[in-house]
Enzyme design. Structure first.
Site, PDB file in Angstrom:
ATOM      1  N   GLU A 282       2.476   4.599   3.848  1.00 43.87           N
ATOM      2  CA  GLU A 282       1.704   3.487   4.392  1.00 43.87           C
ATOM      3  C   GLU A 282       2.664   2.424   4.874  1.00 43.87           C
ATOM      4  O   GLU A 282       3.732   2.210   4.285  1.00 43.87           O
ATOM      5  CB  GLU A 282       0.756   2.873   3.353  1.00 43.87           C
TER       6      GLU A 282
ATOM      7  N   GLU B 113      -0.857   4.464  -5.409  1.00 46.26           N
ATOM      8  CA  GLU B 113      -0.314   3.153  -5.793  1.00 46.26           C
ATOM      9  C   GLU B 113      -0.468   2.856  -7.290  1.00 46.26           C
ATOM     10  O   GLU B 113      -0.601   1.707  -7.693  1.00 46.26           O
ATOM     11  CB  GLU B 113      -0.941   2.031  -4.974  1.00 46.26           C
TER      12      GLU B 113
END
Length: 806
Positions: free
Chosen positions: A463, A390
């Site tokens: 995710e 991320e």
């Protein structure tokens, strides 16, 4: 020949380090004796300060070096130390290492003494050091501390095979070639023979090659190949066939073995394309979960059996075919089990959102190199994660990570987990955390909206769910139901999207975290299991997709309690099942057969079943088939909408017509309809749920309101442990409060005390509550054999189980 011995028992430990410790004296005062894996601080389950384990500690080991090692080079191999360490031998600094997730080796040759005791001292710094990944900013997980993986002591001669790098360039051809780069270190020039042998899963010889080689001083890779291999079975998720390659360096004259190295290997082809993921040329949808390698109390420090158990949970119990090692390389034991079970792996470098300075980036590149080096031969690994999880785009840094991975391993593709739309794609696969789904109809974004590219690329969702809808196992039924449904919707979307390789949801297990994340108690309740590996209903969203011939699943997502749902009533409720249909009985009378909701989940193999009424079949005995269908369709609509008790004029018209046709009072028919939802004022409702495959019952559950506490039960995951392994063995024992029908009692206030009798000890506290009606604890061996009797003493009941230690 290399000689390697485990060095995991009887270390001395103290939770501080002073300058005098580097003198490596035999002083033991102030130390405790510990075994590895070891956590530097046993922690509470929750509400602790994350600074509790962030300190510098001292490990000491007294050892004698075998006399026959005098002419050899002597090394220590650490599989994992969190986060940085200095290694001293007899007062001499022999090595330093920074980074907590990959192995490293320290040479002791010049520091050891033969014929007397040697003393190792390891200074372990478990603080969050900003210059070492993943640190530099706060991360959404804890890293704990200590020498939390195994340590080995080994000796090697002047010519040694360090490792094998195995590849098959033509796995789908009938006749195959196994290429091997033999990494060899020589202290001096050497000539001899290199032999490469391939062994089948049954340990018979499947191929052999031998050739003369000349080596220069230093480390080099010498190529070898086994050509013309036939009758080789491919490795895949259903048949994870593992071969073993063994290389030997032999003396030219005598043929005696100088050095040996072996590695398991699976013949397979794994490719991501814009059309999806293909394993051995066959399209394979990837459905799985992310995993953190942490447990209550002991953090990262668990031995082989417990590491492997997580892979078994994901593959065998849930039926997942992929796992992502978020957000760092994980235990080799876990990955060994992935190889053996056919559980595919995306493995990634340590990090969470933050990218540091140039020194930090160099650390990250070293971690990537170490990860690929350790796990290169694993067939389960299908993707190297070469971005910091991320993180923002960093063109030059990610050019380097991709270049390094491709240079080291041209045969595997790269990915890099991002949460930013239209992030720069330097990797082979656009791996993306898609948290679009918030309970509405939209589950994932369209590919072009995600990537910002005008062309189709390989796309994998890494995710979803997670923090979008955290759920504690002891939450209200409605929340746990929605939690399970969201996972079902994500699986359904992953299976239905032709431009998507699959989805890896967040996440498998709840985990400890920093105070700025989670629910304020240092836990992120994002898992489909809790931290003790006990399932929430959402776990059965995955398990119910397994083939029923392997294991029928029937899990009602309900407590069948009229006061648990908002507004009262017991329906609707879902059953997560892989059966063809579910037959329901209420208080001994048949209600109906209910079928999977294919229209709602068109891409699932086994959609859930929704029970939307509890009207006994006999109450409609005089109705025509058409009118029975009409009434049940009416009930399904009203119950699903939540408007059964808020009828409109058209509803009364419909029910009045039915009442008139069968000479019934409209008030009686309306009352019967309302009661079909399990309304107030009725007798206790008890249900029998039968799962049917074709014309046979394959599973059965009894649930209902006449429950009462029947006591507690305890079950060990393993009935046998072993006392003579490379380190201690361990297993989990689960304690449940159950009712008279065998179901969990989630609201019990039971607290239990564990009493051990035998050669084992607890990994955690001896007293704890049954949170949500169930909790678990772990016991470990202590180097002795015998029977361990585990007594569990509750407030009003007691149970026990046994584990044999051999």
């Amino acid at each position: 020949m290399q000689q390697k011995i485990p060095l995991n028992y009887d270390w001395l430990y103290k939770p501080d380090f002073v300058p005098e410790d580097i003198k490596c004296t035999p002083e033991a005062a102030g130390y405790e004796t510990v075994d590895l894996p070891h956590t530097n601080k046993m922690l509470p389950l929750n509400y602790f300060s994350e600074t509790e384990y962030q300190f510098v500690s001292c490990y000491k080991k007294l050892l004698e070096i075998p006399e026959e090692w005098q002419e050899k080079s002597i090394f220590l191999e650490f599989e994992g130390v969190m986060l940085a360490c200095d290694v001293y031998c007899n007062g001499i600094l022999t090595g330093r290492h920074e980074g907590g997730y990959t192995p490293f080796t320290v040479e002791l040759t010049g520091a050891v003494r033969f014929g007397e005791e040697n003393i190792l001292v390891v200074r372990v710094d478990s603080r969050e050091l900003g210059g070492i990944p993943p640190f530099g900013n706060v991360v959404d997980y804890l890293t704990y501390g200590g020498i939390y993986r195994e340590v080995w002591l080994y000796a090697a001669g002047p010519v040694r095979l360090e490792r094998l790098w195995l590849d098959c360039p033509d796995p789908l051809e009938e006749v195959k070639t196994l290429r091997c780069a033999c990494e060899i270190t020589c202290d001096h020039a050497w000539e001899g023979i290199l032999e490469l042998t391939l062994f089948s899963p049954e340990n018979s010889m499947a191929g052999n090659w031998e050739g003369k080689i000349s080596l220069k001083p230093g480390t080099q890779k010498i190529p070898a190949a086994l050509e013309g291999l036939t009758d080789i079975s491919l490795w895949d998720t259903q048949h994870p066939v593992l071969y073993r390659a063994e290389a030997k360096l032999k003396e030219k004259e005598s043929g005696s073995c100088v050095s040996l190295s072996s590695s398991r290997f699976g013949f397979r082809q794994a490719r991501f394309t814009p059309e999806g993921f293909f394993l051995n040329g066959v399209k394979c949808k990837l459905i799985g979960l992310n995993r953190h390698q942490s447990w209550p109390y002991v953090g990262y420090a668990m031995p082989e059996r417990i590491q492997r158990r997580d892979a078994q949970l994901l593959r065998r119990e849930l039926g997942c075919n992929v796992v992502r090692t978020s957000h760092y390389p994980q235990s080799r034991h876990f990955l060994d089990a992935c190889d053996e079970l056919g559980l595919l792996v995306m493995e990634e470098i340590p990090g969470w959102q933050h990218i540091g300075d140039e020194d930090w980036k160099q650390h990250s590149l070293e971690e990537l190199k170490a990860m690929i080096t350790r796990d290169y031969n694993r067939p389960s690994i299908i993707l190297w994660g070469v971005r910091i999880n991320e993180s923002q785009d960093d063109h030059s840094f990610y050019e380097r990570t991709n270049a390094l991975a491709r240079a080291m391993d041209p045969g595997r593709q790269t990915g890099g987990t991002r949460y930013i739309q239209r992030s720069e794609l330097l990797e082979d696969v656009y791996t993306y955390n898609d948290f679009t789904h918030d309970g509405g109809k939209t589950v994932f974004r369209p590919q072009k909206e995600t990537t910002g590219l005008d062309r189709a690329v390989p796309l994998l969702v890494t995710e979803s769910n997670g923090h979008m809808y955290p759920a504690k196992r002891f939450d209200q039924e409605a929340r746990l139901t929605e939690h399970a449904l969201r996972h079902l919707r994500v699986i359904n979307e992953s299976l239905g999207r032709e431009d998507l390789a699959g989805g890896i949801s967040w996440c498998a297990f709840d985990y400890n975290t920093h105070g700025s994340f989670g629910s304020g108690d240092k836990i992120c309740y994002h898992g489909v299991f809790d931290m003790f590996r006990n399932p929430k209903y959402a776990a059965f969203a995955y398990a119910s997709q397994k083939e029923p011939e392997k294991e029928p699943v029937l899990e009602p997502v309900t407590l069948v309690s009229r006061g648990e749902k908002d507004g009262g009533g017991t329906v609707p409720f879902y059953i997560l099942t892989n059966c063809d249909y579910v037959r329901v009985y209420k208080n001994g009378k048949k209600v109906s057969d209910f079928y999977p909701r294919k229209e709602e989940f068109p891409h699932l193999k086994h959609p859930p079943v929704m029970i939307f009424h509890l009207m006994e079949e006999e109450l409609l005995a005089d109705f025509s088939e058409e009118d029975r269908r009409g009434l049940t369709t009416f009930l399904e609509k009203k119950v699903t909408e939540g408007t059964l008790t808020a009828m409109q004029q058209e509803d009364y018209i419909f029910l009045s017509g039915l009442a008139a046709r069968y000479n019934r009072e409209i008030s009686g028919l309306i009352g019967m309809v309302i009661k079909s939802a399990g309304g107030w004022g009725e007798t206790e409702n008890n249900l029998v749920l039968e799962g049917w495959l074709g014309d046979r019952i394959v599973c059965r559950r009894e649930v209902g309101e006449s429950r009462y506490a029947a006591g507690i039960i305890a079950r060990a995951d393993d009935s046998v442990l072993y006392a003579d392994g490379d380190t201690y063995d361990a297993t989990r024992i689960t304690v449940k409060a159950v009712d008279n029908m065998g179901n969990l009692l989630p609201f019990t206030q039971e607290c239990v005390e564990i009493q051990l009798d035998g050669p084992a000890r607890l990994l955690g506290p001896a007293r704890f509550p049954l949170t949500g009606g169930v909790s678990s604890f772990w016991i470990r061996t202590v180097g002795k054999t015998g029977t361990v009797r585990i007594g569990v003493l509750g407030v009003e009941s007691r149970t026990e189980c046994t584990v044999d230690v051999k």
